[in-house]
Motif scaffolding. Structure first.
Motif, PDB file in Angstrom:
ATOM      1  N   ARG A 250       0.873  -1.179   0.000  1.00  0.00           N
ATOM      2  CA  ARG A 250       0.000   0.000   0.000  1.00  0.00           C
ATOM      3  C   ARG A 250       0.904   1.222   0.000  1.00  0.00           C
ATOM      4  NH1 ARG A 250      -2.534  -0.182   4.963  1.00  0.00           N
ATOM      5  NH2 ARG A 250      -1.409   1.620   5.666  1.00  0.00           N
ATOM      6  N   MET A 251       0.634   2.167  -0.890  1.00  0.00           N
ATOM      7  CA  MET A 251       1.480   3.357  -1.033  1.00  0.00           C
ATOM      8  C   MET A 251       0.723   4.602  -0.594  1.00  0.00           C
ATOM      9  SD  MET A 251       4.282   2.125  -2.341  1.00  0.00           S
ATOM     10  CE  MET A 251       5.096   3.631  -2.808  1.00  0.00           C
ATOM     11  N   GLY A 252       1.478   5.565  -0.100  1.00  0.00           N
ATOM     12  CA  GLY A 252       0.904   6.849   0.252  1.00  0.00           C
ATOM     13  C   GLY A 252       1.868   7.968  -0.099  1.00  0.00           C
ATOM     14  N   LEU A 253       1.327   9.080  -0.554  1.00  0.00           N
ATOM     15  CA  LEU A 253       2.122  10.265  -0.854  1.00  0.00           C
ATOM     16  C   LEU A 253       1.597  11.401   0.003  1.00  0.00           C
ATOM     17  CD1 LEU A 253       4.272  11.702  -2.642  1.00  0.00           C
ATOM     18  CD2 LEU A 253       2.382  12.308  -4.178  1.00  0.00           C
ATOM     19  N   GLU A 254       2.495  12.049   0.758  1.00  0.00           N
ATOM     20  CA  GLU A 254       2.151  13.218   1.567  1.00  0.00           C
ATOM     21  C   GLU A 254       3.026  14.369   1.098  1.00  0.00           C
ATOM     22  OE1 GLU A 254       1.282  13.189   5.959  1.00  0.00           O
ATOM     23  OE2 GLU A 254       3.246  14.159   5.945  1.00  0.00           O
ATOM     24  N   VAL A 255       2.388  15.486   0.765  1.00  0.00           N
ATOM     25  CA  VAL A 255       3.112  16.654   0.259  1.00  0.00           C
ATOM     26  C   VAL A 255       2.923  17.817   1.221  1.00  0.00           C
ATOM     27  CG1 VAL A 255       3.354  18.270  -1.666  1.00  0.00           C
ATOM     28  CG2 VAL A 255       2.777  15.883  -2.120  1.00  0.00           C
ATOM     29  N   THR A 256       4.052  18.437   1.606  1.00  0.00           N
ATOM     30  CA  THR A 256       4.019  19.627   2.461  1.00  0.00           C
ATOM     31  C   THR A 256       4.854  20.720   1.799  1.00  0.00           C
ATOM     32  OG1 THR A 256       5.966  18.965   3.736  1.00  0.00           O
ATOM     33  CG2 THR A 256       3.824  18.270   4.584  1.00  0.00           C
ATOM     34  N   ASP A 257       4.572  21.975   2.183  1.00  0.00           N
ATOM     35  CA  ASP A 257       5.478  23.045   1.756  1.00  0.00           C
ATOM     36  C   ASP A 257       6.673  23.051   2.708  1.00  0.00           C
ATOM     37  OD1 ASP A 257       4.664  24.419   4.068  1.00  0.00           O
ATOM     38  OD2 ASP A 257       3.369  25.797   2.980  1.00  0.00           O
ATOM     39  N   VAL A 258       7.656  23.898   2.457  1.00  0.00           N
ATOM     40  CA  VAL A 258       8.871  23.866   3.289  1.00  0.00           C
ATOM     41  C   VAL A 258       8.614  24.333   4.721  1.00  0.00           C
ATOM     42  CG1 VAL A 258      10.539  23.964   1.422  1.00  0.00           C
ATOM     43  CG2 VAL A 258       9.630  26.094   2.356  1.00  0.00           C
ATOM     44  N   ALA A 259       7.497  25.020   4.951  1.00  0.00           N
ATOM     45  CA  ALA A 259       7.144  25.429   6.309  1.00  0.00           C
ATOM     46  C   ALA A 259       6.456  24.299   7.077  1.00  0.00           C
ATOM     47  CB  ALA A 259       6.243  26.657   6.262  1.00  0.00           C
ATOM     48  N   GLY A 260       6.184  23.183   6.383  1.00  0.00           N
ATOM     49  CA  GLY A 260       5.543  22.049   7.035  1.00  0.00           C
ATOM     50  C   GLY A 260       4.039  21.999   6.881  1.00  0.00           C
ATOM     51  N   LYS A 261       3.441  22.945   6.146  1.00  0.00           N
ATOM     52  CA  LYS A 261       1.985  22.960   5.951  1.00  0.00           C
ATOM     53  C   LYS A 261       1.595  21.855   4.970  1.00  0.00           C
ATOM     54  CE  LYS A 261      -1.825  25.743   4.278  1.00  0.00           C
ATOM     55  NZ  LYS A 261      -2.186  26.911   3.484  1.00  0.00           N
ATOM     56  N   LEU A 262       0.629  21.041   5.372  1.00  0.00           N
ATOM     57  CA  LEU A 262       0.171  19.946   4.542  1.00  0.00           C
ATOM     58  C   LEU A 262      -0.543  20.473   3.291  1.00  0.00           C
ATOM     59  CD1 LEU A 262      -0.191  16.858   4.256  1.00  0.00           C
ATOM     60  CD2 LEU A 262      -2.396  17.155   5.423  1.00  0.00           C
ATOM     61  N   VAL A 263      -0.116  20.006   2.140  1.00  0.00           N
ATOM     62  CA  VAL A 263      -0.728  20.358   0.860  1.00  0.00           C
ATOM     63  C   VAL A 263      -1.745  19.297   0.470  1.00  0.00           C
ATOM     64  CG1 VAL A 263      -0.252  20.638  -1.605  1.00  0.00           C
ATOM     65  CG2 VAL A 263       1.270  21.674   0.081  1.00  0.00           C
ATOM     66  N   GLY A 264      -1.400  18.025   0.694  1.00  0.00           N
ATOM     67  CA  GLY A 264      -2.319  16.946   0.354  1.00  0.00           C
ATOM     68  C   GLY A 264      -1.757  15.592   0.684  1.00  0.00           C
ATOM     69  N   ARG A 265      -2.683  14.611   0.778  1.00  0.00           N
ATOM     70  CA  ARG A 265      -2.325  13.206   0.999  1.00  0.00           C
ATOM     71  C   ARG A 265      -3.084  12.367  -0.017  1.00  0.00           C
ATOM     72  NH1 ARG A 265      -3.217  13.949   6.917  1.00  0.00           N
ATOM     73  NH2 ARG A 265      -1.147  14.052   7.823  1.00  0.00           N
ATOM     74  N   TRP A 266      -2.395  11.399  -0.569  1.00  0.00           N
ATOM     75  CA  TRP A 266      -3.004  10.492  -1.518  1.00  0.00           C
ATOM     76  C   TRP A 266      -2.586   9.082  -1.163  1.00  0.00           C
ATOM     77  CZ3 TRP A 266      -0.712  15.101  -2.522  1.00  0.00           C
ATOM     78  CH2 TRP A 266      -1.501  16.089  -3.124  1.00  0.00           C
TER      79      TRP A 266
ATOM     80  N   GLN B 270      -2.954   4.658  -2.265  1.00  0.00           N
ATOM     81  CA  GLN B 270      -3.317   3.700  -3.296  1.00  0.00           C
ATOM     82  C   GLN B 270      -2.735   2.347  -2.912  1.00  0.00           C
ATOM     83  OE1 GLN B 270      -2.451   5.209  -7.183  1.00  0.00           O
ATOM     84  NE2 GLN B 270      -2.501   3.217  -8.118  1.00  0.00           N
ATOM     85  N   GLY B 271      -3.448   1.281  -3.190  1.00  0.00           N
ATOM     86  CA  GLY B 271      -2.955  -0.054  -2.909  1.00  0.00           C
ATOM     87  C   GLY B 271      -2.641  -0.810  -4.183  1.00  0.00           C
ATOM     88  N   GLY B 272      -2.130  -2.013  -4.005  1.00  0.00           N
ATOM     89  CA  GLY B 272      -1.927  -2.894  -5.140  1.00  0.00           C
ATOM     90  C   GLY B 272      -0.598  -2.787  -5.855  1.00  0.00           C
ATOM     91  N   PHE B 273       0.456  -2.313  -5.195  1.00  0.00           N
ATOM     92  CA  PHE B 273       1.775  -2.242  -5.817  1.00  0.00           C
ATOM     93  C   PHE B 273       2.531  -3.539  -5.537  1.00  0.00           C
ATOM     94  CE2 PHE B 273       0.714   2.194  -5.737  1.00  0.00           C
ATOM     95  CZ  PHE B 273       1.360   2.726  -6.842  1.00  0.00           C
ATOM     96  N   ALA B 274       3.044  -4.165  -6.576  1.00  0.00           N
ATOM     97  CA  ALA B 274       3.820  -5.398  -6.438  1.00  0.00           C
ATOM     98  C   ALA B 274       5.288  -5.067  -6.180  1.00  0.00           C
ATOM     99  CB  ALA B 274       3.689  -6.228  -7.711  1.00  0.00           C
ATOM    100  N   ALA B 275       6.022  -6.061  -5.688  1.00  0.00           N
ATOM    101  CA  ALA B 275       7.466  -5.896  -5.494  1.00  0.00           C
ATOM    102  C   ALA B 275       8.140  -5.616  -6.830  1.00  0.00           C
ATOM    103  CB  ALA B 275       8.048  -7.149  -4.861  1.00  0.00           C
ATOM    104  N   GLY B 276       9.241  -4.849  -6.763  1.00  0.00           N
ATOM    105  CA  GLY B 276       9.995  -4.520  -7.968  1.00  0.00           C
ATOM    106  C   GLY B 276       9.948  -3.033  -8.265  1.00  0.00           C
TER     107      GLY B 276
ATOM    108  N   ALA C  88       5.643   3.296   1.665  1.00  0.00           N
ATOM    109  CA  ALA C  88       5.093   1.987   1.307  1.00  0.00           C
ATOM    110  C   ALA C  88       4.956   1.162   2.575  1.00  0.00           C
ATOM    111  CB  ALA C  88       6.013   1.279   0.325  1.00  0.00           C
ATOM    112  N   ILE C  89       3.798   0.491   2.719  1.00  0.00           N
ATOM    113  CA  ILE C  89       3.559  -0.373   3.873  1.00  0.00           C
ATOM    114  C   ILE C  89       3.070  -1.723   3.354  1.00  0.00           C
ATOM    115  CG2 ILE C  89       2.242  -0.708   6.004  1.00  0.00           C
ATOM    116  CD1 ILE C  89       2.016   2.356   6.153  1.00  0.00           C
ATOM    117  N   SER C  90       3.736  -2.788   3.804  1.00  0.00           N
ATOM    118  CA  SER C  90       3.354  -4.136   3.382  1.00  0.00           C
ATOM    119  C   SER C  90       2.264  -4.683   4.296  1.00  0.00           C
ATOM    120  CB  SER C  90       4.567  -5.066   3.419  1.00  0.00           C
ATOM    121  OG  SER C  90       4.899  -5.377   4.759  1.00  0.00           O
ATOM    122  N   ARG C  91       1.657  -5.770   3.877  1.00  0.00           N
ATOM    123  CA  ARG C  91       0.663  -6.442   4.719  1.00  0.00           C
ATOM    124  C   ARG C  91       1.293  -6.971   5.998  1.00  0.00           C
ATOM    125  NH1 ARG C  91      -2.929  -9.981   0.478  1.00  0.00           N
ATOM    126  NH2 ARG C  91      -3.690  -8.204  -0.715  1.00  0.00           N
ATOM    127  N   GLU C  92       2.611  -7.202   5.953  1.00  0.00           N
ATOM    128  CA  GLU C  92       3.338  -7.694   7.128  1.00  0.00           C
ATOM    129  C   GLU C  92       3.694  -6.563   8.090  1.00  0.00           C
ATOM    130  OE1 GLU C  92       6.425  -9.078   4.544  1.00  0.00           O
ATOM    131  OE2 GLU C  92       5.926 -11.169   4.978  1.00  0.00           O
TER     132      GLU C  92
END
Length: 86
Positions: free
Chosen positions: A18-34, A36-42, A69-73
């Motif tokens: 499972r993947m996640g993207l977190e974007v902040t500006d340089v001051a640390g203010k959160l711009v967004g989080r996204w 998505q699951g289903g990424f295979a190894a590689g 990235a976070i695995s099921r384990e």
């Protein structure tokens, strides 16, 4: 940039990552989080349109993009990318 690609390589694990993207500006203010699951190894990549969580344009500046990235384990891998928006 109109679109940014973040390359990464995921190690073998049981099941998909499972993947996640977190974007902040340089001051640390959160711009967004996204997420998505289903990424295979590689090798793979994540695309970001350099917009906020509502799809709006970002002001010029430097942004920190943390891809996690976070695995099921429960294994976690994280990498930070710096992106300049002009």
């Amino acid at each position: 940039p109109g679109s940014v690609r973040f390359p990464f390589v995921l190690p073998p694990t049981v099941g998909d990552w499972r993947m996640g993207l977190e974007v902040t500006d340089v001051a640390g203010k959160l711009v967004g989080r996204w997420g998505q699951g289903g990424f295979a190894a590689g090798p793979s990549e994540w695309g970001w349109t350099a917009t906020d969580a509502q799809g709006g344009p970002l002001p010029r500046g430097l942004y920190l993009c943390r891809l996690t990235a976070i695995s099921r384990e429960g294994k976690a891998h994280s990498k930070v990318f710096k992106v300049q928006v002009d």
